[in-house]
Design a protein around this motif. Structure first.
Motif, PDB file in Angstrom:
ATOM      1  N   ASN A   1       0.809  -1.229   0.000  1.00 43.62           N
ATOM      2  CA  ASN A   1       0.000   0.000   0.000  1.00 43.62           C
ATOM      3  C   ASN A   1       0.836   1.270   0.000  1.00 43.62           C
ATOM      4  O   ASN A   1       0.364   2.336  -0.370  1.00 43.62           O
ATOM      5  CB  ASN A   1      -0.956   0.013   1.203  1.00 43.62           C
ATOM      6  N   ASP A   2       2.115   1.153   0.403  1.00 43.59           N
ATOM      7  CA  ASP A   2       2.976   2.334   0.485  1.00 43.59           C
ATOM      8  C   ASP A   2       4.417   1.897   0.220  1.00 43.59           C
ATOM      9  O   ASP A   2       4.990   1.104   0.978  1.00 43.59           O
ATOM     10  CB  ASP A   2       2.853   2.972   1.869  1.00 43.59           C
ATOM     11  N   GLN A   3       5.007   2.432  -0.862  1.00 48.81           N
ATOM     12  CA  GLN A   3       6.357   2.015  -1.257  1.00 48.81           C
ATOM     13  C   GLN A   3       7.391   2.319  -0.171  1.00 48.81           C
ATOM     14  O   GLN A   3       8.392   1.622  -0.053  1.00 48.81           O
ATOM     15  CB  GLN A   3       6.758   2.741  -2.554  1.00 48.81           C
ATOM     16  N   ALA A   4       7.129   3.341   0.616  1.00 44.11           N
ATOM     17  CA  ALA A   4       8.092   3.741   1.646  1.00 44.11           C
ATOM     18  C   ALA A   4       7.928   2.964   2.938  1.00 44.11           C
ATOM     19  O   ALA A   4       8.734   3.093   3.853  1.00 44.11           O
ATOM     20  CB  ALA A   4       7.954   5.234   1.931  1.00 44.11           C
ATOM     21  N   ALA A   5       6.860   2.145   3.019  1.00 43.60           N
ATOM     22  CA  ALA A   5       6.504   1.528   4.298  1.00 43.60           C
ATOM     23  C   ALA A   5       7.180   0.193   4.550  1.00 43.60           C
ATOM     24  O   ALA A   5       7.376  -0.196   5.709  1.00 43.60           O
ATOM     25  CB  ALA A   5       4.992   1.362   4.381  1.00 43.60           C
ATOM     26  N   GLY A   6       7.520  -0.548   3.497  1.00 44.11           N
ATOM     27  CA  GLY A   6       8.097  -1.862   3.743  1.00 44.11           C
ATOM     28  C   GLY A   6       8.378  -2.625   2.467  1.00 44.11           C
ATOM     29  O   GLY A   6       8.247  -2.101   1.353  1.00 44.11           O
ATOM     30  N   THR A   7       8.737  -3.881   2.631  1.00 43.59           N
ATOM     31  CA  THR A   7       8.998  -4.778   1.514  1.00 43.59           C
ATOM     32  C   THR A   7       8.311  -6.105   1.803  1.00 43.59           C
ATOM     33  O   THR A   7       7.782  -6.336   2.900  1.00 43.59           O
ATOM     34  CB  THR A   7      10.505  -5.022   1.315  1.00 43.59           C
ATOM     35  N   VAL A   8       8.351  -6.985   0.811  1.00 43.02           N
ATOM     36  CA  VAL A   8       7.770  -8.316   0.961  1.00 43.02           C
ATOM     37  C   VAL A   8       8.785  -9.344   0.496  1.00 43.02           C
ATOM     38  O   VAL A   8       9.410  -9.177  -0.560  1.00 43.02           O
ATOM     39  CB  VAL A   8       6.472  -8.466   0.153  1.00 43.02           C
ATOM     40  N   LYS A   9       8.944 -10.379   1.256  1.00 40.11           N
ATOM     41  CA  LYS A   9       9.800 -11.485   0.871  1.00 40.11           C
ATOM     42  C   LYS A   9       8.942 -12.602   0.308  1.00 40.11           C
ATOM     43  O   LYS A   9       7.955 -13.010   0.932  1.00 40.11           O
ATOM     44  CB  LYS A   9      10.610 -11.986   2.070  1.00 40.11           C
ATOM     45  N   VAL A  10       9.285 -13.092  -0.877  1.00 43.07           N
ATOM     46  CA  VAL A  10       8.599 -14.215  -1.514  1.00 43.07           C
ATOM     47  C   VAL A  10       9.608 -15.351  -1.652  1.00 43.07           C
ATOM     48  O   VAL A  10      10.566 -15.249  -2.421  1.00 43.07           O
ATOM     49  CB  VAL A  10       8.040 -13.833  -2.897  1.00 43.07           C
ATOM     50  N   ASN A  11       9.418 -16.384  -0.900  1.00 43.72           N
ATOM     51  CA  ASN A  11      10.355 -17.512  -0.878  1.00 43.72           C
ATOM     52  C   ASN A  11      11.771 -17.008  -0.602  1.00 43.72           C
ATOM     53  O   ASN A  11      12.062 -16.534   0.481  1.00 43.72           O
ATOM     54  CB  ASN A  11      10.285 -18.306  -2.182  1.00 43.72           C
ATOM     55  N   THR A  12      12.663 -17.059  -1.625  1.00 42.14           N
ATOM     56  CA  THR A  12      14.052 -16.627  -1.421  1.00 42.14           C
ATOM     57  C   THR A  12      14.291 -15.204  -1.905  1.00 42.14           C
ATOM     58  O   THR A  12      15.433 -14.724  -1.868  1.00 42.14           O
ATOM     59  CB  THR A  12      15.013 -17.567  -2.175  1.00 42.14           C
ATOM     60  N   LEU A  13      13.242 -14.525  -2.370  1.00 42.38           N
ATOM     61  CA  LEU A  13      13.375 -13.188  -2.941  1.00 42.38           C
ATOM     62  C   LEU A  13      12.926 -12.131  -1.958  1.00 42.38           C
ATOM     63  O   LEU A  13      11.986 -12.349  -1.195  1.00 42.38           O
ATOM     64  CB  LEU A  13      12.524 -13.064  -4.209  1.00 42.38           C
ATOM     65  N   GLN A  14      13.562 -10.977  -1.995  1.00 45.18           N
ATOM     66  CA  GLN A  14      13.069  -9.823  -1.262  1.00 45.18           C
ATOM     67  C   GLN A  14      12.750  -8.731  -2.267  1.00 45.18           C
ATOM     68  O   GLN A  14      13.637  -8.201  -2.943  1.00 45.18           O
ATOM     69  CB  GLN A  14      14.060  -9.321  -0.218  1.00 45.18           C
ATOM     70  N   LEU A  15      11.468  -8.401  -2.371  1.00 46.96           N
ATOM     71  CA  LEU A  15      10.997  -7.472  -3.386  1.00 46.96           C
ATOM     72  C   LEU A  15      11.178  -6.029  -2.941  1.00 46.96           C
ATOM     73  O   LEU A  15      11.380  -5.742  -1.761  1.00 46.96           O
ATOM     74  CB  LEU A  15       9.521  -7.744  -3.686  1.00 46.96           C
ATOM     75  N   GLY A  16      11.089  -5.134  -3.913  1.00 46.69           N
ATOM     76  CA  GLY A  16      11.093  -3.708  -3.620  1.00 46.69           C
ATOM     77  C   GLY A  16      12.437  -3.117  -3.282  1.00 46.69           C
ATOM     78  O   GLY A  16      12.504  -2.006  -2.760  1.00 46.69           O
ATOM     79  N   LEU A  17      13.525  -3.827  -3.583  1.00 48.71           N
ATOM     80  CA  LEU A  17      14.857  -3.331  -3.251  1.00 48.71           C
ATOM     81  C   LEU A  17      15.588  -2.835  -4.498  1.00 48.71           C
ATOM     82  O   LEU A  17      15.352  -3.310  -5.607  1.00 48.71           O
ATOM     83  CB  LEU A  17      15.692  -4.434  -2.590  1.00 48.71           C
ATOM     84  N   LYS A  18      16.498  -1.898  -4.292  1.00 49.24           N
ATOM     85  CA  LYS A  18      17.391  -1.451  -5.345  1.00 49.24           C
ATOM     86  C   LYS A  18      18.649  -2.314  -5.320  1.00 49.24           C
ATOM     87  O   LYS A  18      18.910  -3.031  -4.355  1.00 49.24           O
ATOM     88  CB  LYS A  18      17.740   0.019  -5.148  1.00 49.24           C
ATOM     89  N   ASP A  19      19.444  -2.216  -6.389  1.00 51.92           N
ATOM     90  CA  ASP A  19      20.644  -3.048  -6.484  1.00 51.92           C
ATOM     91  C   ASP A  19      21.557  -2.879  -5.268  1.00 51.92           C
ATOM     92  O   ASP A  19      22.073  -3.864  -4.727  1.00 51.92           O
ATOM     93  CB  ASP A  19      21.430  -2.703  -7.754  1.00 51.92           C
ATOM     94  N   ASN A  20      21.736  -1.641  -4.828  1.00 52.96           N
ATOM     95  CA  ASN A  20      22.659  -1.403  -3.709  1.00 52.96           C
ATOM     96  C   ASN A  20      22.082  -1.793  -2.356  1.00 52.96           C
ATOM     97  O   ASN A  20      22.758  -1.706  -1.335  1.00 52.96           O
ATOM     98  CB  ASN A  20      23.109   0.059  -3.682  1.00 52.96           C
ATOM     99  N   GLU A  21      20.818  -2.218  -2.329  1.00 54.42           N
ATOM    100  CA  GLU A  21      20.192  -2.677  -1.087  1.00 54.42           C
ATOM    101  C   GLU A  21      20.174  -4.194  -0.976  1.00 54.42           C
ATOM    102  O   GLU A  21      19.824  -4.734   0.076  1.00 54.42           O
ATOM    103  CB  GLU A  21      18.757  -2.147  -1.000  1.00 54.42           C
ATOM    104  N   LEU A  22      20.536  -4.882  -2.039  1.00 53.51           N
ATOM    105  CA  LEU A  22      20.512  -6.342  -2.031  1.00 53.51           C
ATOM    106  C   LEU A  22      21.655  -6.898  -1.195  1.00 53.51           C
ATOM    107  O   LEU A  22      22.770  -6.366  -1.201  1.00 53.51           O
ATOM    108  CB  LEU A  22      20.608  -6.882  -3.458  1.00 53.51           C
TER     109      LEU A  22
END
Length: 719
Positions: free
Chosen positions: A616-637
Motif C-alpha cells: 500500500n505504500d512504497q516507503a513503508a516496507g517490503t515483501v519477501k517471496v520464498n528466497t526473494l526480497q521485493l522492492g529493493l534497489k541493487d545497492n540494497e541487495l
C-alpha cells in the motif's frame, strides 16, 4: 737523524701510501665490477599515444658515458644483434597423411644503436607483418587481410611504432627496458580503449618457440604418420600452443593502455595463450600475469585493488568461426552475478595492438584460480584454498573420447560421492555438512537455464577453504562452493533440455552428476530446488532483463566490431554478427516457457499459476517471496556468502507491483517486512483465512492465480 736517512724514510712512507691507495682503488674497482650499479632508464622525449603528424623521437640519458640501444619491431634491444637476426615460421601446413615440408618463411628483427632522433611516422600503409602469419594448422589459410595497395584500401591493418630502449654502461650493465608505442592519427577513430602489447614476435609466432602457432610440435607429430583426426577431436592435434612448460610458455611482454588525455599506464608482464579447445581458433585469447605489487591501476576502474592477479583477454570461443558475438560469456556472467557462486568479472573490452599492429577486440576477464578466490573472498591463506575443476581431454591425439582431465585433489570429493551411495546419507542434512546447498542449487540452475553445451564433463569448478577460520568468516567453514566460468556455449538452442543431462550418471560425468541427481530424489531438496528455480525465472532470468544486459553489451562493442572482422574475417560480416546477437535475444525470450515445461515434465508437476504482490505504500516496507526480497534497489541487495560479485539491473524485476509464475500446490512463503517507523497491519486478498491475514508470514499452497497486498501503517509513538 741526518738528512739522507730522513729523505729515505719519507720516500718509504710515500711508497707505502701509494701502494695502499692503489690497492684500495683496485679493490673498489673489483667491487664495482662485482656489484655494478644498474643504469637509470632511458628517457623518451614523448609519451606513448596518438599524434596528429609525423615527429622525431629523442632518446636521452643523464649519464653521458652510456650507450642507448633500441628496437622498432617488438624485439628486446640486444647490443649483440646490431646486424640483425631472423626467426622462421610457416603459413602452410601439410595435412595427414602427407609429410611436413620445409616451406619456411623468415622475419628479421634488429637492434639499433641510438645516434640521432627517430622518425615516428604513420606505418599503416607499410606491408602487414603479424597479420600475414598463420595461427592455425590450415594448409591454405583464408583469413589473412588483403595486402595493402594504397592509402584508400579499406582493408588496411592500422599500425603504430613500438619503441623499446635500454641503456648500457661501460661495464656492460643494462638498464631496465622501457617500451612506448606511438601512432600517427586520431585515437577518436576508436570507440573502445586501446591496449598496446609489445612482445618479441618469435615468442608468439616463431616455428620453434611461438605459442600462438602449431609450429614444430605439429610437424613432428605429422612425421609419425598419425591417423587423421575427426573434426570433433581436432583440438587434440599436437601443436606448440599445447606446450606445458610454464616457464617456456609464459613470455615477457610490455602492456600499455593509451588513455585519451589521461595517464597511460605501462607494465612489464607475462603473457601466455589461454583456452582449451579454443587455442586452435585463428584469433587467440591470451592471459596476462601481473607481477608482485602490480595492479590494473589506470587500466580499469578501481584497478588499484586488482593486485598480483591474472586476467584473460578473451575473444570468445566457438565451434565454427561463424558464431562469434564477443559478448556471450560476458553477458551470461553479468546476468547471473549475485547468485550463490563465483562469477568472472568483465573489466571491459579493448582494441588490442600487438607490436603496433591491430590485433582485434578482447574482453578483460577474471581468471578462475586460487588468486581470484583469495582476493574476492578475503581469505587469509591462498595455499589453503583447494580448487577443483575439470576440462575436456585434448591431450591424446586420436579419435577416441576420453574421461575429462581432473585438476586439484578429488580424493575427498570421491569419498563424499561414495558416502552418498548409502541411502541413509541421501538427504540435505548429510549434504550440507560438506557443501553449501545454496551455492550448489544456484550453480546448477544457472548452467541448466542458460543451456551450456560445454559443461559437466568440462568447465565444472568448485572449491573450499581448508585453513583455520579464526575470524568466523562464513566462507571459510570448509564446505565446497561453486564457480561458474566459460559460458561461451550458452544462449544457443532454447529447447535444450539441460535438466536431463544433469541426471545422466555415466563415467564421464559421475563426479559431477551423482550427488545432484541423488538429491533430486529427496523431497525436501527437490522442493527447495524447484522453488528457487521458479524464483530466479521470475527475477534473474526475466526476458526483458536478460535482453537489456545483452543490448548493453552489444552497444559496448558494436562500433569497433568491423575492425575485428577486417582483421580476422571472423565473424564473416557485420550482418552475421548481428544475426548471432539476435540468436541470444531470441533465446532470452523463448527460454522461460520451454524451461517451465521441462521442469513440469521432469518432476511431473501440476500447471502454473500467477502470483501478484503489491504494497500500500512504497516507503513503508517490503515483501519477501520464498528466497526473494521485493522492492529493493541493487545497492540494497544482500550479496550471498558464496557470491563473488553483486547483482546488477535487478530493481525493475523486484519492483512493486510484482508478479511471478509458480507451480500449483507447491509451498509458497511470503513475509511482510516493515521499514523503520512502520508496522505490518494485514494482508488484503483471497486464498487465506482471517487469522492468516493478520500474520506477517504467510505459508500457502495456491491452486489458482492469487493477488496479495501487504498493508503497512505508521507507528504512533506514545509521548
Amino acid at each position: 737523524m741526518n738528512s739522507r736517512i730522513q729523505a729515505l724514510l719519507l720516500i718509504s712512507i710515500y711508497s707505502l701510501f701509494n701502494i695502499a691507495s692503489l690497492k684500495a682503488d683496485t679493490t673498489a674497482q673489483a667491487s664495482l665490477e662485482k656489484n655494478p650499479t644498474t643504469p637509470n632508464e632511458v628517457i623518451f622525449s614523448q609519451p606513448s599515444g596518438f599524434y596528429k603528424e609525423d615527429f622525431t623521437l629523442t632518446l636521452s640519458h643523464p649519464d653521458n658515458n652510456i650507450t642507448i640501444y633500441y628496437t622498432l619491431d617488438g624485439s628486446e634491444p640486444d647490443p649483440n644483434n646490431l646486424k640483425g637476426s631472423t626467426y622462421r615460421y610457416k603459413n602452410n601446413y601439410e595435412q595427414p597423411p602427407n609429410k611436413p615440408k620445409d616451406n619456411f618463411l623468415y622475419h628479421r628483427y634488429k637492434t639499433y644503436q641510438y645516434s640521432q632522433p627517430i622518425l615516428i611516422k604513420d606505418r599503416t600503409n607499410e606491408p602487414d607483418r603479424i597479420s600475414q602469419i598463420s595461427t592455425t594448422f590450415d594448409e591454405k589459410p583464408d583469413y589473412f587481410p588483403q595486402k595493402n595497395q594504397g592509402s584508400n584500401n579499406t582493408n588496411r591493418i592500422i599500425k603504430g611504432t613500438p619503441v623499446r630502449a635500454i641503456a648500457v654502461n661501460e661495464a656492460g650493465v643494462k638498464s631496465p627496458m622501457i617500451t612506448h608505442t606511438f601512432f600517427i592519427g586520431s585515437q577518436e577513430e576508436f570507440h573502445l580503449p586501446i591496449i598496446a602489447l609489445t612482445v618479441p614476435e618469435k615468442d608468439l609466432f616463431g616455428y620453434d618457440e611461438g605459442i600462438f602457432v602449431v609450429g614444430r610440435d605439429y610437424d613432428e607429430w605429422l612425421a609419425t604418420e598419425p591417423e587423421q583426426l575427426k573434426p570433433s577431436r581436432a583440438s587434440s592435434t599436437p601443436a606448440n600452443w599445447h606446450r606445458k612448460d610454464k616457464v617456456a610458455t609464459r613470455k615477457n611482454a610490455a602492456m600499455e593502455q593509451l588513455n585519451l588525455n589521461q595517464e597511460s599506464p605501462n607494465l612489464d608482464v607475462k603473457i601466455s595463450i589461454h583456452g582449451n579447445g579454443s587455442r586452435m581458433n585463428r584469433d587467440k585469447s591470451f592471459r596476462i600475469y601481473l607481477g608482485r605489487y602490480q595492479s590494473l591501476a589506470h587500466f580499469v576502474p578501481n584497478g588499484s585493488s586488482l593486485k598480483e592477479l591474472r586476467f584473460n583477454f578473451k575473444v570468445g570461443k566457438r565451434k565454427t568461426n561463424n558464431f562469434i558475438t564477443f559478448i556471450t560469456d560476458t553477458a551470461a556472467q553479468r546476468i547471473i552475478a549475485g547468485l550463490s557462486f563465483g562469477t568472472q568479472n568483465s573489466y571491459g573490452y579493448r582494441n588490442i595492438f600487438l607490436n603496433g599492429e591491430y590485433y582485434g577486440i578482447r574482453n578483460i576477464q577474471d581468471v578462475k584460480d586460487t588468486r581470484y578466490i583469495h582476493h574476492f573472498y578475503h581469505l587469509n591463506h591462498r595455499k589453503k584454498i583447494e580448487l577443483l575443476f575439470n576440462r575436456s581431454n585434448n591431450e591424446i591425439p586420436n579419435n577416441e573420447y576420453h574421461l575429462p582431465i581432473l585438476k586439484g585433489s578429488f580424493q575427498e570429493w570421491r569419498k563424499i560421492n561414495q558416502a552418498f551411495e548409502q541411502k541413509e546419507n541421501q538427504n540435505i542434512n548429510f549434504a550440507q555438512k560438506y557443501i553449501d546447498i545454496n551455492s550448489f542449487i544456484d550453480y546448477y540452475i544457472a548452467e541448466i537455464y542458460l543451456a551450456n553445451r560445454d559443461w559437466l564433463d568440462n568447465n565444472y569448478a568448485f572449491w573450499k577453504y581448508s585453513g583455520k577460520n579464526r575470524e568466523n568468516n562464513p566462507i571459510a567453514d570448509g564446505r565446497y562452493r561453486w564457480l561458474i566460468y566459460d559460458l561461451d556455449a550458452t544462449f544457443r538452442e532454447s529447447n535444450t533440455n539441460s535438466l536431463e543431462k544433469t541426471t545422466d550418471i555415466n563415467d564421464r560425468q559421475y563426479l559431477f552428476t551423482f550427488i545432484f541427481s541423488t538429491l533430486l530424489k529427496n523431497p525436501e531438496f527437490k522442493e527447495r530446488f524447484i522453488t528457487r528455480f521458479s524464483d530466479l525465472m521470475n527475477t534473474t532470468f526475466v526476458p526483458d532483463r536478460m535482453v537489456r544486459v545483452i543490448e548493453n553489451m552489444k552497444q559496448e562493442v558494436e562500433k569497433d566490431v568491423l575492425l575485428h572482422i577486417k582483421r580476422w574475417k571472423s565473424p564473416i560480416s557485420i550482418e552475421a554478427w548481428q544475426d548471432n546477437i539476435n540468436i541470444m535475444v531470441n533465446f532470452a525470450r523463448e527460454r522461460p516457457a520451454i524451461q517451465y515445461q521441462q521442469l513440469q515434465d521432469f518432476f511431473k508437476l501440476d500447471d502454473t499459476y500467477q502470483l501478484k504482490v503489491a504494497i500500500n505504500d512504497q516507503a513503508a516496507g517490503t515483501v519477501k517471496v520464498n528466497t526473494l526480497q521485493l522492492g529493493l534497489k541493487d545497492n540494497e541487495l544482500t550479496k550471498p556468502v558464496a557470491a563473488s560479485s553483486a547483482a546488477i539491473l535487478m530493481e525493475q524485476v523486484l519492483a512493486f507491483p510484482w508478479q511471478g509464475r509458480y507451480f500449483k500446490e507447491l509451498p509458497l512463503k511470503l513475509e511482510a517486512i516493515p521499514k523503520l517507523g512502520y508496522q505490518f497491519s494485514h494482508w488484503q486478498g483471497e486464498g487465506f483465512t482471517q487469522e492468516q491475514a493478520i500474520n506477517p508470514i504467510l505459508a500457502l499452497q495456491p491452486k489458482s492465480n492469487i493477488k496479495l497486498v501487504a498493508m503497512f501503517e505508521k507507528v504512533n509513538y506514545v509521548q
